[in-house]
Design a protein around this motif. Structure first.
Motif, PDB file in Angstrom:
ATOM      1  N   ARG A   1     -11.304  25.048  63.553  1.00 49.47           N
ATOM      2  CA  ARG A   1     -11.424  25.398  62.461  1.00 49.47           C
ATOM      3  C   ARG A   1     -10.835  24.848  60.979  1.00 49.47           C
ATOM      4  O   ARG A   1     -10.578  25.173  60.079  1.00 49.47           O
TER       5      ARG A   1
ATOM      6  N   VAL B   1      -9.803  18.141  68.378  1.00 53.03           N
ATOM      7  CA  VAL B   1     -11.158  18.296  67.991  1.00 53.03           C
ATOM      8  C   VAL B   1     -11.856  17.715  69.085  1.00 53.03           C
ATOM      9  O   VAL B   1     -11.691  16.700  69.529  1.00 53.03           O
TER      10      VAL B   1
ATOM     11  N   ASN C   1     -18.235  20.537  55.470  1.00 53.92           N
ATOM     12  CA  ASN C   1     -17.428  21.001  55.883  1.00 53.92           C
ATOM     13  C   ASN C   1     -17.524  22.623  56.297  1.00 53.92           C
ATOM     14  O   ASN C   1     -16.623  23.065  57.208  1.00 53.92           O
TER      15      ASN C   1
ATOM     16  N   PHE D   1     -11.723  21.211  60.348  1.00 54.78           N
ATOM     17  CA  PHE D   1     -12.719  20.143  60.188  1.00 54.78           C
ATOM     18  C   PHE D   1     -12.379  19.272  59.038  1.00 54.78           C
ATOM     19  O   PHE D   1     -12.296  18.177  58.876  1.00 54.78           O
ATOM     20  N   SER D   2     -11.976  19.809  57.764  1.00 55.36           N
ATOM     21  CA  SER D   2     -11.728  19.498  56.670  1.00 55.36           C
ATOM     22  C   SER D   2     -10.338  18.711  56.729  1.00 55.36           C
ATOM     23  O   SER D   2     -10.039  17.829  55.784  1.00 55.36           O
TER      24      SER D   2
ATOM     25  N   ASN E   1     -18.826  22.206  59.723  1.00 60.96           N
ATOM     26  CA  ASN E   1     -17.891  21.376  60.756  1.00 60.96           C
ATOM     27  C   ASN E   1     -18.871  20.378  61.176  1.00 60.96           C
ATOM     28  O   ASN E   1     -18.950  20.021  62.300  1.00 60.96           O
ATOM     29  N   THR E   2     -19.676  19.780  60.264  1.00 61.55           N
ATOM     30  CA  THR E   2     -20.687  18.598  60.807  1.00 61.55           C
ATOM     31  C   THR E   2     -20.675  17.502  59.775  1.00 61.55           C
ATOM     32  O   THR E   2     -20.476  17.442  58.811  1.00 61.55           O
TER      33      THR E   2
END
Length: 128
Positions: free
Chosen positions: A27, A2, A74, A29-30, A77-78
């Motif tokens: 894709r 990431v 999520n 991020f979580s 993605n921030t």
């Protein structure tokens, strides 16, 4: 892997507010627990706040409690760091960090060693 990009830093007067953002690529991020750290001139980098993968749990350094709020989106993605009642001693470069080594979705990471991805940092300067 990431990539993290921070934004939102700047110059603010004591008592003011800033919101830092950290946008993550990819894709998944979580799958990452997230944290914010900071480094003031001449000092070591220190933990500020962390949020679990699910967003349900947060943890703060004593210096941040009651003034800072960490959150994540999520879907975007921030991760964010809302900073209120800023003090001159909050002046530092603020770093966003991510870790995919924490499997439990409600656990947070509070030490640098737990994080394996770092952003480039954003400067926050608080004038008195």
């Amino acid at each position: 892997q990431v990539q993290l990009v921070e934004s939102g830093g700047g110059l603010v007067q004591a008592g003011g507010s800033l919101r830092l953002s950290c946008a993550a690529s990819g894709r998944t991020f979580s799958r990452y627990a997230m944290g914010w750290f900071r480094q003031a001139p001449g000092k070591e980098r220190e933990f500020v706040a962390a949020v679990s993968r699910s967003g349900s749990n947060t943890y703060y350094a004593e210096s941040a409690k009651g003034r800072f709020t960490i959150s994540r989106d999520n879907a975007k993605n921030t991760v964010y760091l809302q900073m209120n009642s800023l003090k001159p001693e909050d002046t530092a470069v603020y770093y966003c960090a991510a870790t995919n080594t924490i499997v439990n979705t409600i656990v947070v990471g509070t030490t640098e060693d737990e994080y394996n991805y770092w952003g480039q940092g954003t400067q926050v300067t608080v004038s008195s």
